[in-house]
Motif scaffolding. Structure first.
Motif, PDB file in Angstrom:
ATOM      1  N   LYS A 165       8.693   5.599   2.439  1.00  0.00           N
ATOM      2  CA  LYS A 165       7.782   6.394   3.279  1.00  0.00           C
ATOM      3  C   LYS A 165       6.761   7.188   2.464  1.00  0.00           C
ATOM      4  O   LYS A 165       5.619   7.363   2.893  1.00  0.00           O
ATOM      5  N   PHE A 166       7.228   7.690   1.309  1.00  0.00           N
ATOM      6  CA  PHE A 166       6.345   8.629   0.603  1.00  0.00           C
ATOM      7  C   PHE A 166       5.061   7.971   0.126  1.00  0.00           C
ATOM      8  O   PHE A 166       4.046   8.637  -0.060  1.00  0.00           O
ATOM      9  N   ILE A 167       5.097   6.635  -0.038  1.00  0.00           N
ATOM     10  CA  ILE A 167       3.880   5.976  -0.514  1.00  0.00           C
ATOM     11  C   ILE A 167       2.771   6.039   0.542  1.00  0.00           C
ATOM     12  O   ILE A 167       1.592   5.987   0.222  1.00  0.00           O
ATOM     13  N   GLU A 168       3.166   6.179   1.811  1.00  0.00           N
ATOM     14  CA  GLU A 168       2.159   6.335   2.862  1.00  0.00           C
ATOM     15  C   GLU A 168       1.497   7.709   2.780  1.00  0.00           C
ATOM     16  O   GLU A 168       0.301   7.858   3.020  1.00  0.00           O
ATOM     17  N   ASP A 169       2.312   8.718   2.470  1.00  0.00           N
ATOM     18  CA  ASP A 169       1.754  10.072   2.345  1.00  0.00           C
ATOM     19  C   ASP A 169       0.767  10.145   1.188  1.00  0.00           C
ATOM     20  O   ASP A 169      -0.269  10.805   1.265  1.00  0.00           O
ATOM     21  N   VAL A 170       1.110   9.446   0.118  1.00  0.00           N
ATOM     22  CA  VAL A 170       0.232   9.439  -1.050  1.00  0.00           C
ATOM     23  C   VAL A 170      -1.107   8.780  -0.690  1.00  0.00           C
ATOM     24  O   VAL A 170      -2.183   9.259  -1.055  1.00  0.00           O
ATOM     25  N   ALA A 171      -1.015   7.679   0.086  1.00  0.00           N
ATOM     26  CA  ALA A 171      -2.241   6.966   0.449  1.00  0.00           C
ATOM     27  C   ALA A 171      -3.088   7.765   1.436  1.00  0.00           C
ATOM     28  O   ALA A 171      -4.280   7.504   1.585  1.00  0.00           O
ATOM     29  N   ALA A 172      -2.450   8.728   2.104  1.00  0.00           N
ATOM     30  CA  ALA A 172      -3.187   9.526   3.083  1.00  0.00           C
ATOM     31  C   ALA A 172      -3.860  10.746   2.467  1.00  0.00           C
ATOM     32  O   ALA A 172      -4.556  11.499   3.152  1.00  0.00           O
ATOM     33  N   LEU A 173      -3.664  10.958   1.167  1.00  0.00           N
ATOM     34  CA  LEU A 173      -4.278  12.133   0.526  1.00  0.00           C
ATOM     35  C   LEU A 173      -5.799  12.082   0.665  1.00  0.00           C
ATOM     36  O   LEU A 173      -6.414  11.025   0.528  1.00  0.00           O
ATOM     37  N   GLU A 174      -6.373  13.231   0.917  1.00  0.00           N
ATOM     38  CA  GLU A 174      -7.820  13.267   1.136  1.00  0.00           C
ATOM     39  C   GLU A 174      -8.591  12.751  -0.082  1.00  0.00           C
ATOM     40  O   GLU A 174      -9.630  12.112   0.047  1.00  0.00           O
ATOM     41  N   ASP A 175      -8.043  13.013  -1.260  1.00  0.00           N
ATOM     42  CA  ASP A 175      -8.720  12.572  -2.478  1.00  0.00           C
ATOM     43  C   ASP A 175      -8.692  11.055  -2.658  1.00  0.00           C
ATOM     44  O   ASP A 175      -9.315  10.530  -3.577  1.00  0.00           O
ATOM     45  N   ALA A 176      -7.947  10.368  -1.803  1.00  0.00           N
ATOM     46  CA  ALA A 176      -7.898   8.904  -1.907  1.00  0.00           C
ATOM     47  C   ALA A 176      -8.970   8.246  -1.050  1.00  0.00           C
ATOM     48  O   ALA A 176      -9.168   7.043  -1.113  1.00  0.00           O
ATOM     49  N   ALA A 177      -9.659   9.053  -0.244  1.00  0.00           N
ATOM     50  CA  ALA A 177     -10.533   8.483   0.787  1.00  0.00           C
ATOM     51  C   ALA A 177     -11.968   8.283   0.334  1.00  0.00           C
ATOM     52  O   ALA A 177     -12.814   7.892   1.108  1.00  0.00           O
ATOM     53  N   MET A 178     -12.255   8.512  -0.926  1.00  0.00           N
ATOM     54  CA  MET A 178     -13.665   8.586  -1.334  1.00  0.00           C
ATOM     55  C   MET A 178     -14.418   7.258  -1.269  1.00  0.00           C
ATOM     56  O   MET A 178     -13.836   6.184  -1.183  1.00  0.00           O
ATOM     57  N   HIS A 179     -15.720   7.371  -1.332  1.00  0.00           N
ATOM     58  CA  HIS A 179     -16.607   6.213  -1.232  1.00  0.00           C
ATOM     59  C   HIS A 179     -16.596   5.403  -2.533  1.00  0.00           C
ATOM     60  O   HIS A 179     -16.514   5.977  -3.625  1.00  0.00           O
ATOM     61  N   PRO A 180     -16.674   4.073  -2.431  1.00  0.00           N
ATOM     62  CA  PRO A 180     -16.585   3.228  -3.627  1.00  0.00           C
ATOM     63  C   PRO A 180     -17.772   3.349  -4.579  1.00  0.00           C
ATOM     64  O   PRO A 180     -17.667   2.932  -5.734  1.00  0.00           O
ATOM     65  N   ASP A 181     -18.888   3.903  -4.115  1.00  0.00           N
ATOM     66  CA  ASP A 181     -20.063   3.999  -4.991  1.00  0.00           C
ATOM     67  C   ASP A 181     -20.126   5.311  -5.761  1.00  0.00           C
ATOM     68  O   ASP A 181     -21.127   5.615  -6.398  1.00  0.00           O
ATOM     69  N   ARG A 182     -19.066   6.083  -5.686  1.00  0.00           N
ATOM     70  CA  ARG A 182     -19.049   7.319  -6.474  1.00  0.00           C
ATOM     71  C   ARG A 182     -19.284   7.029  -7.943  1.00  0.00           C
ATOM     72  O   ARG A 182     -18.703   6.087  -8.478  1.00  0.00           O
ATOM     73  N   PRO A 183     -20.059   7.851  -8.612  1.00  0.00           N
ATOM     74  CA  PRO A 183     -20.222   7.639 -10.055  1.00  0.00           C
ATOM     75  C   PRO A 183     -18.893   7.850 -10.780  1.00  0.00           C
ATOM     76  O   PRO A 183     -18.039   8.602 -10.312  1.00  0.00           O
ATOM     77  N   GLU A 184     -18.759   7.158 -11.903  1.00  0.00           N
ATOM     78  CA  GLU A 184     -17.497   7.227 -12.651  1.00  0.00           C
ATOM     79  C   GLU A 184     -17.087   8.656 -12.964  1.00  0.00           C
ATOM     80  O   GLU A 184     -15.914   9.013 -12.872  1.00  0.00           O
ATOM     81  N   ALA A 185     -18.060   9.471 -13.334  1.00  0.00           N
ATOM     82  CA  ALA A 185     -17.731  10.839 -13.742  1.00  0.00           C
ATOM     83  C   ALA A 185     -17.080  11.624 -12.602  1.00  0.00           C
ATOM     84  O   ALA A 185     -16.279  12.529 -12.846  1.00  0.00           O
ATOM     85  N   ASP A 186     -17.412  11.262 -11.385  1.00  0.00           N
ATOM     86  CA  ASP A 186     -16.868  11.985 -10.231  1.00  0.00           C
ATOM     87  C   ASP A 186     -15.614  11.335  -9.676  1.00  0.00           C
ATOM     88  O   ASP A 186     -15.091  11.743  -8.644  1.00  0.00           O
TER      89      ASP A 186
END
Lengths: 125, 481, 457
Positions: free
Chosen positions: B88-109
């Motif tokens: 179950k915990f792997i679902e919580d990890v995937a739901a973290l807000e920091d996992a939701a970012m856009h794929p075009d983010r620059p590497e530094a960010d």
């Protein structure tokens, strides 16, 4: 299980039959072949006027879980196709030697075609 | 076992008996766009879709879920599919807000995400005995396709692509191997198994040559057998100038005990949704990272996560990259779950996983009274239903409250029941599963034909579905037969 | 903590005795009983791995507790910079209602497999059938599969389909010059095996340059691809003309879009599209670092050539409606190297989420969301245009969610200075930035405008 093998037709190793009783040769698949395939759900036929060489894969017969190529045993030009099996593929199951025929071709029965007795022996092996 | 799946039988307005009406049979709404500031010719005339209120949505999908067997209901021993418990915990990890970012983010960010991806690449490389891993392929079949693109790029770099047009695939391989080879533009050469269910080295020697691009192999193979001649196989393929490709579908059997890289494989894919327990989700998403040897690293897809000199992580393009196989970075959320799972288990847990998977398969086999023609098997075995149609046998098992095994494949076993219990079943569940095999084998042909009776749907007419395809609710209107 | 379970026969290995997987439930006593039933002395004995290829090393991965793993990942992902994203270009972030998570995460859905035993998988099958039906409503095309991996791979599959369905030979696929390079690269990998090459056609002022496209078109083209909205956010106004051109040359016309745009824009079937592809995960999933859901719909004539899984209806033995995977002879597990595609594992669970999201919006909610994508983009462009040093939109077109703006300083500098202020926008050209606005970031638009004013004003 015994399968119907009419005496007046020619047969191939790959379970097609050839009827030379008409103007052109009529081709279909045998009772044995339809039984192996199971309920036929889809048929693809060659086009009228298409030239075929003996051994060409020229039609496709599909059941739920299998796809079979149909090879023309005869070299020649397709003169007619049985569009009835496109709408009712089950005709290949219910009447493989009658309404379930596939196409007609202008050509000669090949020398290596089997007679009913030889074909019966082969399928009973 | 006394089992009954939930169902809510009712009639639609058209008088058709259904288990749960379609959303389209509840409330549909047609809307048009009158106020939007666009020319009429750019705007659709109207849109018709369901219009349920949230409580209705919740009820609809809860009912649907209850008409669906899953890993958490009980044994789900589909061979080759590895249906094990998904933490179950792997679902919580995937739901973290920091996992939701856009794929075009620059590497530094995106350093956090890139660090995690880099570590996962390293973990997988170590587990597979490979030099480098890319995480981009979104499924196992996509991994195969990517691996073959890499093989092709390698042969091209040696000016041999024009001659090396064949990929050799054992007859008992997964269907995806054949299809992936064809998609990559290769001719497929099928290699029959030998009498003991393995790749025949002598026939392979005949088959390889200057036209060989690669041999695709899974090990243990689909019968659960280890390809004991793997070193000879590798030598044969390599001497002919071909590459050896490892289909990772069965890697879970060997975790911590043998590595494809050590066996001589040059390219491999990992089915993380099988080996590393990310959930199958009713058919996907999975992820199919591939690992390669050092010589092939420069051909991997773009971008590849690498560690820069300053210790930061960057998305770099390998020098001879094959380009892309996914629009962005692959199935990121699945990869994140994979990382979480591997981190949780560590060396010891991974090794225990293969131990318990193999123990469970062998114990289950010892408890069922069907012929298992090929052994010694590992995490899965292929039993024969004998004179009974394996598909019918499976329907009989459904009524015992378990999911049946994979049926009628591999074809080398008559009426095959390909069974993989996984490490996640305890002994009681294995006994229940064994009893289900026994119960099904005692059923008469008539009883099997009438099965299943305990599922939400009785036996379904597959022939009718294929002869008259109805693929959307529009196809059902005025068409109730 | 994990318990110690098995005393492996370690031989000369030096590492600690194995601990157990927390997800394997056998007790030591059960292990003993099972071994005894098998007739084996140890678990190791069950492995038939030749010594020469056996692995006796370590991966050097330390087991952790659940708490430790979660904490570690939170810390790692926390290293991603805190930025407000105004990013799009073919991949979008819409708000996903909680009901989508709660329902899709039910283990009955999440932990099931492909529905090869339909009698016990009616729930997921019906959900996928409803997903297909929603895509049919949105595209007007009669056949939609239940997913490809993403828009790029769906485009690749569309091209190989187009080559298969053609009576005559052809070797080229045409795509807009504004297509994302990543999407084009995937397409090229899919088409290479089918011996097709990919060429581009130009756009003028944000839409297809019809004269140039007409000039490029010949009977060697198997498929022409257009996007609406385009990768630059413009609504494409010349789709019917592209369709006519394609028709004249027996080429397939493939349109790229997404379910939100489709809810508003002219129906693909009505503008003559033969195939629609796109990313359906704009509903159902966050931006998720690019994870997607390939939408794939076609006209009836292409039915037998569709890649991937299809769910259809049938009847049960007792006369009830039921759902089942159908036309499976197209697929790799039956047709092997002659299959329509190698796809097996797909994005089914994402399709479930998308369907739940569409259901929870309903026709009215989805329609309103789509209208907002037009008005918000127009407003945002107007506000940026008010600032000295930036003009927007560059393309004199209607826009959806996003648009390109011209800057009076190099875009690289503008993008990086905005990032320092906490805002991410795309670099779209030497003096062009691209800005995407949806309901998830529109609340931050004032701040973005202020930041742009500071950077450029």
């Amino acid at each position: 299980m015994t399968h119907e093998i009419p005496d007046d037709l020619h047969y191939t190793d790959s379970h097609e039959w050839i009827d030379d009783g008409g103007d052109a040769l009529r081709i279909g698949i045998t009772d044995f072949a339809q039984d192996e395939l199971g309920d036929v759900v889809f048929v693809e036929l060659p086009e009228e006027g298409e030239s075929l060489n003996s051994g060409d894969a020229c039609a496709v017969v599909e059941s739920i879980k299998a796809v079979s190529d149909i090879y023309t045993p005869v070299t020649g030009t397709v003169t007619a196709t049985n569009d009835g099996v496109l709408d009712q593929p089950e005709l290949l199951n219910t009447d493989p030697y009658g309404e379930g025929w596939l196409f007609e071709i202008d050509g000669q029965v090949p020398d290596d075609a089997l007679g009913a007795t030889d074909y019966r022996e082969q399928t009973e092996e | 076992m006394n089992y009954q799946q939930a169902t809510w039988e009712q009639e639609t307005e058209g008088g058709e008996a259904v288990n749960e009406p379609l959303l389209s049979e509840k409330r549909m709404e047609t809307v048009s766009h009158e106020d939007v500031d666009l020319p009429d010719e750019l705007v659709r005339d109207e849109l018709t879709l369901p219009e349920p209120a949230e409580p209705e949505v919740a009820s609809h999908y809860t009912r649907l879920s209850q008409m669906n067997y899953s890993v958490e209901h009980g044994p789900y021993p589909l061979g080759s599919c590895t249906m094990k418990y998904n933490p179950k915990f792997i679902e919580d990890v995937a739901a973290l807000e920091d996992a939701a970012m856009h794929p075009d983010r620059p590497e530094a960010d995106a350093q956090g995400t890139l660090t995690l991806l880099y570590r996962l690449q390293e973990y997988l490389a170590e587990i597979g005995g490979m030099e480098t891993v890319t995480l981009q392929p979104p499924a196992g079949a996509a991994g195969e396709f990517t691996g073959l693109l890499v093989a092709r790029a390698y042969h091209r770099s040696n000016d041999e692509d024009a001659e090396r047009r064949e990929v050799i695939v054992p007859a008992s391989a997964h269907g995806t191997n054949f299809a992936s080879a064809a998609m990559a533009g290769y001719d497929v050469v099928e290699l029959p198994s030998n009498e003991d269910g393995r790749v025949p080295v002598d026939a392979l020697e005949e088959a390889v040559g200057e036209s060989t691009a690669a041999l695709m192999l899974t090990n243990p193979n689909t019968l659960g057998l280890f390809e004991r001649d793997i070193e000879d196989i590798a030598e044969t393929v390599h001497e002919a100038g071909g590459l050896l490709y490892y289909d990772g579908a069965n890697l879970n059997a060997l975790l911590g005990r043998a590595r494809p890289g050590d066996m001589g494989f040059d390219i491999m894919h990992y089915n993380v949704h099988k080996t590393f327990a990310s959930p199958h989700g009713g058919g996907g998403p999975g992820a199919g990272p591939i690992g390669v040897i050092d010589e092939l690293t420069e051909f991997l897809p773009d971008p590849h996560v690498r560690k820069a000199d300053d210790g930061s992580f960057e998305l770099s393009e390998p020098a001879e990259s094959v380009g892309k196989v996914h629009g962005f970075h692959g199935n990121w959320l699945v990869l994140l779950k994979t990382y979480a799972y591997i981190s949780r288990l560590g060396d010891a847990g991974l090794k225990d996983t293969s131990a318990m998977a193999v123990l469970n398969a062998n114990y289950l086999a010892s408890q069922i009274d069907l012929d298992i023609p090929y052994e010694p098997f590992h995490h899965e075995f292929v039993a024969s239903a004998g004179d009974v149609d394996a598909a019918e046998f499976a329907k009989g098992m459904l009524d015992e409250g378990v999911h049946p095994p994979t049926t009628k494949w591999p074809e080398i076993v008559d009426e095959a029941l390909m069974t993989e219990p996984t490490e996640a079943l305890n002994k009681d569940q294995l006994d229940i599963l064994a009893e289900a095999f026994t119960a099904a084998s005692r059923k008469t042909p008539e009883q099997l034909a009438a099965a299943p009776t305990t599922t939400a749907a009785a036996r379904i007419d597959q022939t009718g579905a294929a002869r008259n395809p109805r693929l959307s609710w529009r196809d059902l209107e005025g068409n109730d037969e | 903590m994990t318990m110690q379970r098995i005393q492996h026969d370690e031989g000369d290995r030096t590492h600690e005795p194995a601990e157990s997987s927390p997800f394997a439930p056998q007790t030591p006593q059960e292990v003993e009983e099972m071994l005894s039933a098998i007739g084996a002395e140890s678990v190791e004995e069950l492995f038939d791995v030749p010594e020469a290829v056996a692995f006796d090393g370590d991966f050097d991965i330390d087991a952790k507790s659940e708490f430790e793993v979660v904490t570690e990942i939170e810390e790692l992902l926390g290293r991603n910079a805190d930025r407000t994203e105004f990013l799009g270009r073919g991949h979008y972030d819409h708000y996903v209602p909680s009901v989508v998570d709660y329902l899709s995460l039910r283990s009955e859905f999440l932990t099931s497999y492909t529905q090869y035993q339909p009698e016990t998988s009616q729930g997921f099958l019906q959900a996928l059938f409803e997903f297909q039906s929603m895509i049919v409503e949105l595209t007007g095309l009669p056949v939609a599969n239940c997913s490809m991996y993403d828009a790029a791979t769906a485009l690749g599959e569309a091209a190989t389909l187009a080559a298969r369905v053609r009576d005559t030979s052809g070797s080229r696929v045409l795509v807009p010059e504004t297509i994302r390079s990543e999407r084009r690269s995937v397409l090229e990998n899919y088409t290479e095996g089918a011996e097709l090459t990919v060429g581009t056609y130009p756009l003028v002022d944000g839409n297809v340059d019809l004269d140039a496209l007409t000039e490029l078109f010949d009977d060697d083209i198997v498929m022409v691809y257009a996007e609406s909205p385009t990768a630059r956010g413009a609504i494409e106004e010349r789709l019917p003309s592209i369709a006519t051109l394609a028709d004249d040359h027996e080429a397939a016309f493939c349109l790229g879009s997404d379910p939100v745009a489709l809810a508003l824009l002219q129906e693909p079937a009505a503008v003559g599209a033969d195939i629609v592809i796109g990313d359906a995960s704009v509903l159902g999933l966050s931006a998720s670092y690019g994870m997607g859901l390939g939408l794939f719909a076609v006209k009836q004539a292409y039915l037998r050539q569709v890649p991937g899984r299809l769910v259809g209806t049938s009847k049960t033995a007792d006369g009830r409606r039921a759902y089942t995977l159908t036309l499976q002879t197209r697929e790799q597990h039956i047709r092997k190297e002659r299959a329509t595609s190698n796809i097996c594992t797909n994005q089914a669970w994402v399709a479930l989420r998308t369907a739940i999201h569409i259901a929870s919006l309903g026709a009215s909610g989805l329609s309103a969301l789509a209208e907002d994508c037009v008005t918000t983009a127009a407003e945002a462009a107007a506000r940026l245009n008010d600032i000295d040093g930036i003009s927007a939109p560059v393309d004199d077109r209607h826009h959806f969610r996003e648009f390109v703006a011209r800057t009076n300083r190099p875009a690289t500098e503008v993008v990086s200075e905005l990032a320092e202020k906490g805002f991410l926008v795309h670099e779209a050209g030497e003096f062009e930035v691209q800005v995407c606005v949806t309901e998830t970031n529109s609340g931050d638009l004032d701040d973005l405008v202020a930041a742009v004013r500071e950077v450029l004003g």
